[in-house]
Design an enzyme around this catalytic site. Structure first.
Site, PDB file in Angstrom:
ATOM      1  N   ARG A  66      21.073  34.922  22.308  1.00 56.18           N
ATOM      2  CA  ARG A  66      21.363  35.015  20.866  1.00 56.18           C
ATOM      3  C   ARG A  66      22.263  36.194  20.601  1.00 56.18           C
ATOM      4  O   ARG A  66      21.967  37.315  21.016  1.00 56.18           O
ATOM      5  CB  ARG A  66      20.078  35.219  20.072  1.00 56.18           C
ATOM      6  N   SER A  82      17.727  29.865  16.029  1.00 56.01           N
ATOM      7  CA  SER A  82      16.438  29.657  15.392  1.00 56.01           C
ATOM      8  C   SER A  82      16.391  30.119  13.941  1.00 56.01           C
ATOM      9  O   SER A  82      17.162  29.657  13.121  1.00 56.01           O
ATOM     10  CB  SER A  82      15.365  30.337  16.232  1.00 56.01           C
ATOM     11  N   HIS A  83      15.506  31.084  13.668  1.00 55.53           N
ATOM     12  CA  HIS A  83      15.284  31.533  12.294  1.00 55.53           C
ATOM     13  C   HIS A  83      16.283  32.599  11.862  1.00 55.53           C
ATOM     14  O   HIS A  83      16.220  33.067  10.726  1.00 55.53           O
ATOM     15  CB  HIS A  83      13.870  32.099  12.192  1.00 55.53           C
ATOM     16  N   LYS A 107      20.301  27.752  24.152  1.00 55.49           N
ATOM     17  CA  LYS A 107      19.087  27.714  24.971  1.00 55.49           C
ATOM     18  C   LYS A 107      19.233  26.583  25.977  1.00 55.49           C
ATOM     19  O   LYS A 107      19.805  25.540  25.654  1.00 55.49           O
ATOM     20  CB  LYS A 107      17.846  27.396  24.126  1.00 55.49           C
ATOM     21  N   ASP A 140      11.962  26.032  10.279  1.00 53.41           N
ATOM     22  CA  ASP A 140      13.034  27.021  10.434  1.00 53.41           C
ATOM     23  C   ASP A 140      14.359  26.367  10.834  1.00 53.41           C
ATOM     24  O   ASP A 140      14.494  25.140  10.798  1.00 53.41           O
ATOM     25  CB  ASP A 140      12.634  28.065  11.482  1.00 53.41           C
ATOM     26  N   ASP A 169      15.954  25.573  13.615  1.00 54.26           N
ATOM     27  CA  ASP A 169      16.002  24.497  14.610  1.00 54.26           C
ATOM     28  C   ASP A 169      14.750  23.630  14.630  1.00 54.26           C
ATOM     29  O   ASP A 169      14.558  22.835  15.557  1.00 54.26           O
ATOM     30  CB  ASP A 169      16.276  25.078  16.009  1.00 54.26           C
ATOM     31  N   ASP A 220      11.483  24.217  15.009  1.00 53.91           N
ATOM     32  CA  ASP A 220      10.303  24.376  15.867  1.00 53.91           C
ATOM     33  C   ASP A 220       9.204  25.213  15.221  1.00 53.91           C
ATOM     34  O   ASP A 220       8.064  25.174  15.638  1.00 53.91           O
ATOM     35  CB  ASP A 220      10.664  24.904  17.268  1.00 53.91           C
ATOM     36  N   ARG A 221       9.542  25.963  14.173  1.00 52.51           N
ATOM     37  CA  ARG A 221       8.504  26.761  13.510  1.00 52.51           C
ATOM     38  C   ARG A 221       7.931  26.017  12.304  1.00 52.51           C
ATOM     39  O   ARG A 221       8.565  25.101  11.780  1.00 52.51           O
ATOM     40  CB  ARG A 221       9.091  28.073  13.008  1.00 52.51           C
ATOM     41  N   GLU A 279       1.468  30.321  18.435  1.00 54.90           N
ATOM     42  CA  GLU A 279       1.890  31.712  18.361  1.00 54.90           C
ATOM     43  C   GLU A 279       1.836  32.179  16.918  1.00 54.90           C
ATOM     44  O   GLU A 279       2.082  31.402  15.993  1.00 54.90           O
ATOM     45  CB  GLU A 279       3.316  31.864  18.870  1.00 54.90           C
ATOM     46  N   LYS A 319       7.592  24.248  20.692  1.00 55.47           N
ATOM     47  CA  LYS A 319       6.825  24.227  19.462  1.00 55.47           C
ATOM     48  C   LYS A 319       7.496  23.240  18.515  1.00 55.47           C
ATOM     49  O   LYS A 319       8.675  22.943  18.671  1.00 55.47           O
ATOM     50  CB  LYS A 319       6.676  25.615  18.868  1.00 55.47           C
TER      51      LYS A 319
HETATM   52  C1  G16 Z   1      11.071  32.535  19.721  1.00 51.89           C
HETATM   53  C2  G16 Z   1      10.168  32.103  20.833  1.00 51.89           C
HETATM   54  C3  G16 Z   1       8.739  32.319  20.462  1.00 51.89           C
HETATM   55  C4  G16 Z   1       8.511  33.748  20.019  1.00 51.89           C
HETATM   56  C5  G16 Z   1       9.470  34.101  18.916  1.00 51.89           C
HETATM   57  C6  G16 Z   1       9.430  35.562  18.510  1.00 51.89           C
HETATM   58  O1  G16 Z   1      10.916  31.680  18.637  1.00 51.89           O
HETATM   59  O2  G16 Z   1      10.362  30.758  21.148  1.00 51.89           O
HETATM   60  O3  G16 Z   1       7.962  32.006  21.559  1.00 51.89           O
HETATM   61  O4  G16 Z   1       7.205  33.936  19.592  1.00 51.89           O
HETATM   62  O5  G16 Z   1      10.785  33.851  19.325  1.00 51.89           O
HETATM   63  O6  G16 Z   1       9.816  36.331  19.583  1.00 51.89           O
HETATM   64  P1  G16 Z   1      10.103  37.863  19.427  1.00 51.89           P
HETATM   65  O7  G16 Z   1       8.837  38.471  18.881  1.00 51.89           O
HETATM   66  O8  G16 Z   1      10.438  38.322  20.806  1.00 51.89           O
HETATM   67  O9  G16 Z   1      11.229  38.043  18.437  1.00 51.89           O
HETATM   68  P2  G16 Z   1      12.169  31.005  17.940  1.00 51.89           P
HETATM   69  O10 G16 Z   1      11.597  30.148  16.872  1.00 51.89           O
HETATM   70  O11 G16 Z   1      12.969  32.169  17.414  1.00 51.89           O
HETATM   71  O12 G16 Z   1      12.873  30.286  19.028  1.00 51.89           O
END
Ligand code: G16
Length: 542
Positions: free
Chosen positions: A20, A111-112, A124, A276, A278, A280-281, A362, A375
């Site tokens: 990222r 992602s978010h 990814k 979010d 993509d 997954d959240r 998570e 997720k």
């Molecule tokens: C990603 C990971 C998750 C993780 C999250 C936060 O989510 O896939 O497993 O919990 O980041 O990670 P960090 O605390 O290291 O920022 P996503 O939805 O951003 O792909």
């Protein structure tokens, strides 16, 4: 086919979830290409194999897809499945890889994180089990990127991503596929759509889903509005935009205020949810209640047998270390396997593949099951709708009943974003040095029964992941956890996770902020957060 000379970039090590960076970083000549070529070099099975490709629709998504298509053709990929309009949610990619036995998938998403020309972009790679590449693979990709001196690209016209159909680039077959159909079918096979339809048809039941102008808009419209008849308008912000409408596509209390407001008061909607960038959240809300992701996981596990696909029971639950221990209480009571893994969905893959767990979750708004290896935001939303239909209770009633039965794990997270990296590292180092002396001492009158830097040994392949977060556990089960995020793109983000367990029913309906204040005080003073980072307040509290 052209071989194009290049030189390495030293910052291509993937973080918690892929590579990222700011859009401008990805727009540098050769930057995207170097990383993609490194993936192709590290995964030889892709040659002659099938690759799934799509993204969350953010700025630079389409350009990146066209480049990757030309590179895939030059690298001998036999067939590529690309989402129409360049869109595929992360769980949909996971499903497609598994369904069509692809050798891997590339998901373009940060992602978010915010999008647009000044926002973030990301890439990814998921392996043939449908899950995020394990650390050994992401490390190999990084190593390859450090030695790369050329990449391969087939000169070809851009293809039309907006029309579903089959075409060819060089020798490579390209299918531009309906992004939603396979995924919607999978959801239909897991949940009781009839029961959800009946719930949504009730005149006294209202719902809202906020797609945050990100990838789930078209999925949610198809599933909620067209298949489940939730009614036009049940999906808000449903059109994917390259800058997410200027918003932050992060489904939490801070970034989805419009949705949260819809749940408040006597006229609030009965059920609300968001996803979010993509897809997954997920965030789950009921009338006048927010369900923490940790509680959501525990409640799902406790009620799994009410859902058709899990009616025979589940094998176990895994949660990331900072996620509250609410799910552990369910696992204990129901005699289920229970695992605590480092942050990052990739750590769940082996447990799911080995059948050791069925549900994973998570605190960072992620929950899913073994139906995919990611997720899955909409899965979680459908799970809750199915649960509401099966129990004929409100979200609030279900949550409060769960607390009465299992106790309540009050939970909050403080994020300090864009902190100076050196200061953040110094803070973590200082904490680590303090750990041995903390054991068996009292902090604010609470006895410390464990103080360590979390290390995980994968029970399936024996791989070890160290330094996954500093945790301090108190005698009564309460915890303070510190770690640095692996998904930020600016400086460092310090996350502080706080948890307090309350077994007594008459103390389970208190204000979270008030209950957690003593732990906030312990955490901030122990780590000297203000002194070392200059921050007196967190950037976001969730
Ligand atoms: C990603 C990971 C998750 C993780 C999250 C936060 O989510 O896939 O497993 O919990 O980041 O990670 P960090 O605390 O290291 O920022 P996503 O939805 O951003 O792909």
């Amino acid at each position: 086919m052209s071989r194009i000379a290049t030189t390495p970039f030293d910052d291509q090590r993937p973080g918690t979830s892929g590579l990222r960076k700011k859009v401008a970083t990805f727009q540098q000549p050769h930057y995207l290409e170097n990383f993609v070529q490194s993936v192709f070099d590290v995964i030889p099975a892709l040659k002659g194999g099938i690759l799934v490709l799509g993204g969350d629709g953010r700025f630079y998504n389409r350009e990146a897809i066209q480049t990757i298509l030309k590179m895939a053709a030059a690298n001998g990929i036999a067939e590529i499945l690309v989402g129409q309009h360049g869109l595929l949610s992360t769980p949909a990619v996971s499903h497609l890889i598994r369904k069509y036995k692809a050798q891997g998938g590339i998901i373009l998403s940060a992602s978010h994180n915010p999008g647009g020309p000044d926002g973030d972009f990301g890439i990814k790679f998921n392996t043939d089990n449908g899950g995020p590449a394990a650390e050994s693979i992401t490390e190999a990709i990084f190593e390859r990127s450090q030695a790369i001196d050329e990449y391969q690209l087939l000169s070809n016209e851009d293809i039309d991503l907006d029309v579903a159909g089959k075409l060819q680039i060089g020798e490579m077959h390209v299918s531009v596929i309906d992004s939603i159909g396979d995924y919607a079918e999978l959801m239909q096979s897991i949940f009781d759509f009839e029961a959800i339809r009946a719930l949504l048809a009730r005149p006294d039941f209202t719902m809202a889903f906020d797609a945050m102008h990100a990838v789930t808009g078209p999925y949610a419209k198809r599933i909620f509005e067209e298949m489940l008849f939730a009614g036009d308008g049940a999906v808000i912000n449903g059109v994917p935009l390259t800058d997410f409408g200027g918003g932050h596509p992060d489904p939490n209390l801070a970034h989805a205020p419009e949705l949260v407001a819809m749940t408040l008061g006597d006229d609030g909607v009965d059920f609300a949810a968001a996803s979010d960038g993509d897809g997954d959240r997920n965030m789950i809300l009921g009338k006048n209640i927010f369900v923490t992701p940790s509680d959501s996981l525990a409640i799902m596990a406790a009620n799994a047998t009410l859902i058709p696909d899990y009616s025979n029971g589940i094998s176990g639950i895994a949660r990331s270390m900072p996620t509250s221990q609410a799910a552990d209480r369910v696992a204990d009571k129901l005699g289920l396997n229970n695992y605590e893994t480092p942050t990052g969905w990739k750590f769940f893959g082996n447990l799911l593949d080995a059948g050791k767990v069925t549900f994973c979750g998570e605190e960072s708004f992620g929950t899913s099951s073994d139906h995919v290896r990611e997720k899955d935001g909409l899965w979680a939303v459908l799970f809750w709708l199915n649960l509401l239909a099966a129990k004929q209770q409100s979200v609030k009633e279900i949550v409060e009943q769960h607390w009465r039965e299992y106790g309540r794990n009050y939970y909050t997270r403080y994020d300090y974003e864009a902190v100076d990296s050196a200061a953040a590292n110094q803070l973590m180092e200082r904490l680590r040095e303090q750990l041995p002396a903390l054991l068996n001492t009292k902090l604010d009158g609470r006895l410390v029964t464990l103080a360590d830097d979390f290390s995980y040994t994968d029970p399936v392949d024996g791989s070890i992941s160290d330094q996954q977060g500093v945790r301090i556990l108190f005698e009564d089960g309460s915890r303070v956890v510190y770690r640095l995020s692996g998904t930020g793109t600016e400086g460092a983000t310090l996350r502080v996770y706080l948890e307090y367990f309350e077994p007594e029913t008459d103390k389970q309906l208190l204000d979270t902020a008030e209950v957690m204040q003593p732990f906030v005080d312990i955490a901030t003073s122990l780590a000297k957060i203000e002194e070392l980072t200059g921050r007196s307040e967190p950037t976001v509290i969730t």
